[in-house]
Design a protein around this motif. Sequence first.
Motif, PDB file in Angstrom:
ATOM      1  N   ARG A   5      38.518  38.606  42.332  1.00 17.61           N
ATOM      2  CA  ARG A   5      38.556  40.040  42.031  1.00 17.61           C
ATOM      3  C   ARG A   5      39.647  40.789  42.800  1.00 17.61           C
ATOM      4  NH1 ARG A   5      33.027  42.284  45.064  1.00 17.61           N
ATOM      5  NH2 ARG A   5      33.768  41.983  47.196  1.00 17.61           N
ATOM      6  N   LEU A   6      40.347  40.104  43.697  1.00 14.74           N
ATOM      7  CA  LEU A   6      41.406  40.728  44.481  1.00 14.74           C
ATOM      8  C   LEU A   6      42.775  40.314  43.963  1.00 14.74           C
ATOM      9  CD1 LEU A   6      40.092  40.276  48.141  1.00 14.74           C
ATOM     10  CD2 LEU A   6      40.133  42.393  46.826  1.00 14.74           C
ATOM     11  N   GLN A   7      43.688  41.253  43.941  1.00 20.36           N
ATOM     12  CA  GLN A   7      45.086  40.995  43.621  1.00 20.36           C
ATOM     13  C   GLN A   7      45.913  41.087  44.902  1.00 20.36           C
ATOM     14  OE1 GLN A   7      46.089  39.949  40.653  1.00 20.36           O
ATOM     15  NE2 GLN A   7      43.958  40.112  39.950  1.00 20.36           N
ATOM     16  N   PRO A   8      47.069  40.417  44.966  1.00 23.22           N
ATOM     17  CA  PRO A   8      47.878  40.467  46.195  1.00 23.22           C
ATOM     18  C   PRO A   8      48.170  41.890  46.659  1.00 23.22           C
ATOM     19  CG  PRO A   8      48.730  38.796  44.721  1.00 23.22           C
ATOM     20  CD  PRO A   8      47.652  39.522  43.954  1.00 23.22           C
ATOM     21  N   GLU A   9      48.486  42.764  45.718  1.00 23.43           N
ATOM     22  CA  GLU A   9      48.804  44.134  46.110  1.00 23.43           C
ATOM     23  C   GLU A   9      47.600  44.877  46.693  1.00 23.43           C
ATOM     24  OE1 GLU A   9      48.656  43.962  41.500  1.00 23.43           O
ATOM     25  OE2 GLU A   9      49.351  42.714  43.187  1.00 23.43           O
ATOM     26  N   ASP A  10      46.376  44.407  46.369  1.00 21.69           N
ATOM     27  CA  ASP A  10      45.181  45.038  46.935  1.00 21.69           C
ATOM     28  C   ASP A  10      45.075  44.823  48.435  1.00 21.69           C
ATOM     29  OD1 ASP A  10      44.409  45.833  44.371  1.00 21.69           O
ATOM     30  OD2 ASP A  10      43.204  44.026  44.041  1.00 21.69           O
ATOM     31  N   VAL A  11      45.683  43.746  48.930  1.00 23.70           N
ATOM     32  CA  VAL A  11      45.537  43.388  50.338  1.00 23.70           C
ATOM     33  C   VAL A  11      46.872  43.395  51.068  1.00 23.70           C
ATOM     34  CG1 VAL A  11      43.420  42.059  49.972  1.00 23.70           C
ATOM     35  CG2 VAL A  11      45.631  40.929  49.721  1.00 23.70           C
ATOM     36  N   GLY A  12      47.891  44.033  50.471  1.00 26.97           N
ATOM     37  CA  GLY A  12      49.173  44.189  51.137  1.00 26.97           C
ATOM     38  C   GLY A  12      50.082  42.991  51.081  1.00 26.97           C
ATOM     39  N   LEU A  13      49.862  42.080  50.124  1.00 27.43           N
ATOM     40  CA  LEU A  13      50.729  40.921  49.978  1.00 27.43           C
ATOM     41  C   LEU A  13      51.675  41.132  48.799  1.00 27.43           C
ATOM     42  CD1 LEU A  13      48.242  37.938  50.474  1.00 27.43           C
ATOM     43  CD2 LEU A  13      49.905  38.820  52.127  1.00 27.43           C
ATOM     44  N   PRO A  14      52.885  40.582  48.872  1.00 29.24           N
ATOM     45  CA  PRO A  14      53.798  40.682  47.726  1.00 29.24           C
ATOM     46  C   PRO A  14      53.300  39.819  46.574  1.00 29.24           C
ATOM     47  CG  PRO A  14      54.726  39.255  49.410  1.00 29.24           C
ATOM     48  CD  PRO A  14      53.496  39.864  50.011  1.00 29.24           C
ATOM     49  N   HIS A  40      53.105  35.387  36.231  1.00 26.27           N
ATOM     50  CA  HIS A  40      52.214  34.383  35.666  1.00 26.27           C
ATOM     51  C   HIS A  40      51.551  33.600  36.793  1.00 26.27           C
ATOM     52  CE1 HIS A  40      53.919  35.369  31.816  1.00 26.27           C
ATOM     53  NE2 HIS A  40      55.141  35.108  32.278  1.00 26.27           N
ATOM     54  N   ARG A  41      50.286  33.901  37.044  1.00 23.88           N
ATOM     55  CA  ARG A  41      49.523  33.224  38.089  1.00 23.88           C
ATOM     56  C   ARG A  41      48.497  32.323  37.411  1.00 23.88           C
ATOM     57  NH1 ARG A  41      50.055  35.883  43.090  1.00 23.88           N
ATOM     58  NH2 ARG A  41      47.951  35.288  43.764  1.00 23.88           N
ATOM     59  N   ARG A  42      48.348  31.117  37.935  1.00 28.35           N
ATOM     60  CA  ARG A  42      47.468  30.145  37.292  1.00 28.35           C
ATOM     61  C   ARG A  42      45.995  30.491  37.467  1.00 28.35           C
ATOM     62  NH1 ARG A  42      49.078  24.483  39.642  1.00 28.35           N
ATOM     63  NH2 ARG A  42      49.053  25.742  41.542  1.00 28.35           N
ATOM     64  N   VAL A  43      45.673  31.256  38.501  1.00 27.98           N
ATOM     65  CA  VAL A  43      44.280  31.612  38.750  1.00 27.98           C
ATOM     66  C   VAL A  43      44.172  33.133  38.831  1.00 27.98           C
ATOM     67  CG1 VAL A  43      43.758  29.474  39.960  1.00 27.98           C
ATOM     68  CG2 VAL A  43      44.611  31.443  41.252  1.00 27.98           C
ATOM     69  N   PRO A  44      43.017  33.691  38.444  1.00 33.56           N
ATOM     70  CA  PRO A  44      42.835  35.141  38.609  1.00 33.56           C
ATOM     71  C   PRO A  44      42.686  35.490  40.078  1.00 33.56           C
ATOM     72  CG  PRO A  44      40.800  34.122  37.859  1.00 33.56           C
ATOM     73  CD  PRO A  44      41.847  33.060  37.811  1.00 33.56           C
ATOM     74  N   GLY A  45      43.260  36.605  40.478  1.00 28.56           N
ATOM     75  CA  GLY A  45      43.088  37.065  41.848  1.00 28.56           C
ATOM     76  C   GLY A  45      43.954  36.327  42.844  1.00 28.56           C
ATOM     77  N   LEU A  46      43.507  36.352  44.101  1.00 25.30           N
ATOM     78  CA  LEU A  46      44.266  35.718  45.176  1.00 25.30           C
ATOM     79  C   LEU A  46      44.214  34.209  45.068  1.00 25.30           C
ATOM     80  CD1 LEU A  46      43.179  37.772  48.336  1.00 25.30           C
ATOM     81  CD2 LEU A  46      45.294  38.004  47.018  1.00 25.30           C
ATOM     82  N   ARG A  47      45.301  33.554  45.497  1.00 29.03           N
ATOM     83  CA  ARG A  47      45.298  32.112  45.652  1.00 29.03           C
ATOM     84  C   ARG A  47      44.588  31.758  46.961  1.00 29.03           C
ATOM     85  NH1 ARG A  47      50.921  33.040  44.175  1.00 29.03           N
ATOM     86  NH2 ARG A  47      51.325  32.351  42.025  1.00 29.03           N
ATOM     87  N   ARG A  48      44.151  30.510  47.042  1.00 23.14           N
ATOM     88  CA  ARG A  48      43.484  30.074  48.268  1.00 23.14           C
ATOM     89  C   ARG A  48      44.395  30.217  49.483  1.00 23.14           C
ATOM     90  NH1 ARG A  48      40.536  24.454  46.242  1.00 23.14           N
ATOM     91  NH2 ARG A  48      38.649  25.432  45.377  1.00 23.14           N
TER      92      ARG A  48
END
Length: 302
Positions: free
Chosen positions: A30-39, A44-52
């Motif tokens: 449920r988190l996107q990189p921009e939600d947590v201050g990451l670029p 095209h991301r293979r998984v929804p939300g943050l990567r491990r």
Amino acid sequence: MHDAPTPPPAPEPLDGRAELSEFLRTRRARLQPEDVGLPNFGRHRRVPGLRREELAQLAGVSVAYYTRLEQGNGRNVSGEVLDAIARALRLTDAEHSHLTHLAKPKHHKKKRPARPQHARPALHHLMDAMDSIPAYVVGRRSDILAWNRMAAALFGDWAALPAEERNWARICFLHPGARELFVDWEQKASDMVSFLRMEAGCFPNDPLLSALVGELSVKSEEFRSLWATHDVREKGHGVKRMHHPLVGELTLAYETLRLPDDHDQSLVTYHAEPDSASAQALRLLASWGADATRAGTAGTGS
């Protein structure tokens, strides 16, 4: 002579490793990189939300360590690491507590008493004295343990149900009347599933809880969908809108008061804003008739 029927098999306990894995995966999704201050490099991301690896970076742990945890191996995880992961995932207090229960069950699991729960006689007397306030006691697995005549008038004749059917989750998902009573039934249903999720995290080996989850999963598509979200939250108070078949629309505030001597039981009360149309509707329910009074008396004596 007939053979005795074969008893049904005991329900399997909930899989604690799978519960931990799915909870972490759904929180990460449920988190996107921009939600947590990451670029965010690439659309095209293979998984929804943050990567491990992104989550591990935020929590200050190795990717291998976090991967083992998300695969359900939380046996040796420290409280400090869980705190860091909870911060990285932006977990609420309820979600943080749930994560701890899932990852370190031996430190948090309570022993269930074998005997059924009962509300203390003093609670029956207290609720009976609330002659204008719908009130009931709810226990483990959302079992309804006792109630007063105003609760019977508002929610229906629980005394007419078999004891095993006096359960808010079953009523919410399997009784059509609940959908008609609660204007915001979807929110009520979501709250019930969140409550059961919290229970499952604390008591994964409770066979009655496993049986309840299994029954609702088979009988209700809505329950299956909500259960799969792994959402957890605690709601000690709030507002419910209802459409009662006798008195029409009501907007009632509820308070959930956990009992100090038994945290598995809560006293729940509903009240209306003074001098409101809902307060007038409650007064009408209070004088509804002898049938509702008898139902409430039978219920609080169960």
